[in-house]
Design a protein around this motif. Structure first.
Motif, PDB file in Angstrom:
ATOM      1  N   SER A 171       4.325  -0.455  12.927  1.00 22.61           N
ATOM      2  CA  SER A 171       5.462  -1.344  12.723  1.00 22.61           C
ATOM      3  C   SER A 171       6.012  -1.702  14.099  1.00 22.61           C
ATOM      4  CB  SER A 171       6.543  -0.666  11.884  1.00 22.61           C
ATOM      5  OG  SER A 171       7.703  -1.478  11.865  1.00 22.61           O
ATOM      6  N   VAL A 172       5.851  -2.944  14.480  1.00 19.22           N
ATOM      7  CA  VAL A 172       6.338  -3.395  15.789  1.00 19.22           C
ATOM      8  C   VAL A 172       7.867  -3.404  15.790  1.00 19.22           C
ATOM      9  CG1 VAL A 172       6.380  -5.324  17.421  1.00 19.22           C
ATOM     10  CG2 VAL A 172       4.260  -4.744  16.226  1.00 19.22           C
ATOM     11  N   LYS A 173       8.467  -3.850  14.696  1.00 21.27           N
ATOM     12  CA  LYS A 173       9.922  -3.951  14.592  1.00 21.27           C
ATOM     13  C   LYS A 173      10.598  -2.589  14.758  1.00 21.27           C
ATOM     14  CE  LYS A 173      13.523  -5.185  11.283  1.00 21.27           C
ATOM     15  NZ  LYS A 173      13.791  -5.630   9.906  1.00 21.27           N
ATOM     16  N   HIS A 174      10.054  -1.575  14.077  1.00 19.05           N
ATOM     17  CA  HIS A 174      10.674  -0.247  14.092  1.00 19.05           C
ATOM     18  C   HIS A 174      10.048   0.685  15.137  1.00 19.05           C
ATOM     19  CE1 HIS A 174      12.888  -1.259  10.489  1.00 19.05           C
ATOM     20  NE2 HIS A 174      11.762  -1.590   9.874  1.00 19.05           N
ATOM     21  N   ASN A 175       8.935   0.270  15.720  1.00 18.27           N
ATOM     22  CA  ASN A 175       8.225   1.062  16.728  1.00 18.27           C
ATOM     23  C   ASN A 175       7.831   2.435  16.176  1.00 18.27           C
ATOM     24  OD1 ASN A 175       7.001   1.674  19.163  1.00 18.27           O
ATOM     25  ND2 ASN A 175       8.876   2.505  20.045  1.00 18.27           N
ATOM     26  N   TRP A 176       7.161   2.420  15.008  1.00 17.80           N
ATOM     27  CA  TRP A 176       6.621   3.666  14.479  1.00 17.80           C
ATOM     28  C   TRP A 176       5.260   3.439  13.862  1.00 17.80           C
ATOM     29  CZ3 TRP A 176      11.697   4.278  11.395  1.00 17.80           C
ATOM     30  CH2 TRP A 176      11.746   3.403  10.317  1.00 17.80           C
ATOM     31  N   ARG A 177       4.538   4.546  13.721  1.00 18.72           N
ATOM     32  CA  ARG A 177       3.158   4.515  13.221  1.00 18.72           C
ATOM     33  C   ARG A 177       3.032   5.486  12.055  1.00 18.72           C
ATOM     34  NH1 ARG A 177      -0.425   2.695  17.537  1.00 18.72           N
ATOM     35  NH2 ARG A 177       0.827   2.298  19.368  1.00 18.72           N
ATOM     36  N   VAL A 178       2.023   5.221  11.224  1.00 16.63           N
ATOM     37  CA  VAL A 178       1.712   6.116  10.126  1.00 16.63           C
ATOM     38  C   VAL A 178       0.205   6.070   9.876  1.00 16.63           C
ATOM     39  CG1 VAL A 178       1.993   4.462   8.224  1.00 16.63           C
ATOM     40  CG2 VAL A 178       2.479   6.875   7.835  1.00 16.63           C
ATOM     41  N   ARG A 179      -0.325   7.195   9.418  1.00 16.33           N
ATOM     42  CA  ARG A 179      -1.741   7.290   9.048  1.00 16.33           C
ATOM     43  C   ARG A 179      -1.800   7.384   7.528  1.00 16.33           C
ATOM     44  NH1 ARG A 179      -2.723  11.835  11.368  1.00 16.33           N
ATOM     45  NH2 ARG A 179      -3.429  10.930  13.310  1.00 16.33           N
ATOM     46  N   VAL A 180      -2.707   6.615   6.915  1.00 19.29           N
ATOM     47  CA  VAL A 180      -2.870   6.625   5.460  1.00 19.29           C
ATOM     48  C   VAL A 180      -4.306   7.030   5.154  1.00 19.29           C
ATOM     49  CG1 VAL A 180      -2.735   5.291   3.335  1.00 19.29           C
ATOM     50  CG2 VAL A 180      -1.183   4.770   5.233  1.00 19.29           C
ATOM     51  N   ARG A 181      -4.461   8.040   4.285  1.00 21.81           N
ATOM     52  CA  ARG A 181      -5.802   8.504   3.900  1.00 21.81           C
ATOM     53  C   ARG A 181      -5.948   8.403   2.388  1.00 21.81           C
ATOM     54  NH1 ARG A 181      -5.903  13.398   6.264  1.00 21.81           N
ATOM     55  NH2 ARG A 181      -6.747  12.434   8.121  1.00 21.81           N
ATOM     56  N   VAL A 182      -7.047   7.801   1.955  1.00 20.92           N
ATOM     57  CA  VAL A 182      -7.363   7.707   0.532  1.00 20.92           C
ATOM     58  C   VAL A 182      -8.781   8.233   0.336  1.00 20.92           C
ATOM     59  CG1 VAL A 182      -8.096   5.290   0.767  1.00 20.92           C
ATOM     60  CG2 VAL A 182      -7.506   6.180  -1.479  1.00 20.92           C
ATOM     61  N   PHE A 183      -8.948   9.129  -0.632  1.00 20.44           N
ATOM     62  CA  PHE A 183     -10.268   9.674  -0.936  1.00 20.44           C
ATOM     63  C   PHE A 183     -10.918   8.841  -2.027  1.00 20.44           C
ATOM     64  CE2 PHE A 183      -8.386  13.287   1.173  1.00 20.44           C
ATOM     65  CZ  PHE A 183      -9.448  13.809   1.893  1.00 20.44           C
ATOM     66  N   CYS A 184     -12.201   8.558  -1.863  1.00 20.64           N
ATOM     67  CA  CYS A 184     -12.961   7.820  -2.870  1.00 20.64           C
ATOM     68  C   CYS A 184     -13.206   8.757  -4.051  1.00 20.64           C
ATOM     69  CB  CYS A 184     -14.292   7.345  -2.291  1.00 20.64           C
ATOM     70  SG  CYS A 184     -14.109   6.319  -0.823  1.00 20.64           S
ATOM     71  N   PRO A 185     -12.861   8.330  -5.274  1.00 20.40           N
ATOM     72  CA  PRO A 185     -12.938   9.245  -6.418  1.00 20.40           C
ATOM     73  C   PRO A 185     -14.356   9.619  -6.851  1.00 20.40           C
ATOM     74  CG  PRO A 185     -12.195   7.076  -7.113  1.00 20.40           C
ATOM     75  CD  PRO A 185     -12.282   7.052  -5.628  1.00 20.40           C
ATOM     76  N   ASP A 186     -15.371   8.874  -6.431  1.00 19.18           N
ATOM     77  CA  ASP A 186     -16.746   9.143  -6.851  1.00 19.18           C
ATOM     78  C   ASP A 186     -17.626   9.324  -5.618  1.00 19.18           C
ATOM     79  OD1 ASP A 186     -19.207   9.323  -8.065  1.00 19.18           O
ATOM     80  OD2 ASP A 186     -19.171   7.312  -8.933  1.00 19.18           O
TER      81      ASP A 186
END
Length: 197
Positions: free
Chosen positions: A85-100
């Motif tokens: 987020s450029v506006k808020h100057n923060w980062r986040v990592r998102v992880r999703v596991f494939c169900p199959d």
């Protein structure tokens, strides 16, 4: 006084609720999302003004089959994204596991961030992860005739086929690998008192 990380955690909890699992390590937040909620969560991360993750910095596939010296007991394939987020100057990592594990597939986020296009193609090419809704999912780093996905942990080091120029046919030909697999174990010499004076 709250730190920026605490403010982000509060904003994420308010916007996403129970749809994500959150971990904080080394000053970074990682969200673990179920495959069914993946697209909606990513859209909320982008569109919620309190979050404003307007840039997808990276997206990659991960093969967990030998993670933790083979002690991993979860799903094999995951897709990990890094958002900014450029506006808020923060980062986040998102992880999703494939169900199959046999047919790893998650929703494409190309409609949300166009930069995901080549990243998703790379994850497909190297790991065989499919992205539902991607309109041009084809190989990007390997040859179109390449067999398999070379970043999978069970892919043989020498591959399945090799190519060579055949002077009789005057063209490049593919043939089964002719290299005999072998293990190279380096010889290690240990000194009992190394570094001790």
């Amino acid at each position: 006084m709250s730190t920026q990380l605490e403010v982000l955690q509060i904003a994420l909890a308010a916007a996403l609720g129970e749809r994500v699992g959150t971990t904080v390590a080394l000053g970074e937040i990682t969200l673990v999302v179920k495959a069914g909620d993946y697209y909606a969560v990513m859209q909320a991360l982008r569109d919620d003004p309190a979050l404003g993750f307007d840039q997808l910095i990276d997206l990659c596939g991960v093969d967990y089959s030998t993670y933790g010296e083979g002690t991993w007991d979860g799903l094999r394939f995951a897709v990990t994204s890094h958002l900014l987020s450029v506006k808020h100057n923060w980062r986040v990592r998102v992880r999703v596991f494939c169900p199959d594990d046999e047919m790893p597939i998650v929703q494409s986020v190309v409609p949300l961030w166009r930069t995901a296009n080549w990243y998703e193609r790379e994850a497909f090419d190297l790991l065989g992860i499919l992205f539902d809704g991607h309109n041009d999912l084809r190989r990007i780093l390997t040859d179109y005739g390449f067999m398999g996905h070379p970043f999978r942990k069970d892919f043989p080091v020498s591959g399945y086929v090799e190519m060579r120029y055949d002077p009789e046919q005057l063209r490049v030909v593919y043939q089964p690998v002719t290299i005999d697999p072998r293990e190279n174990v380096p010889r290690v010499i240990r000194e009992e008192n190394y570094g001790i004076k």
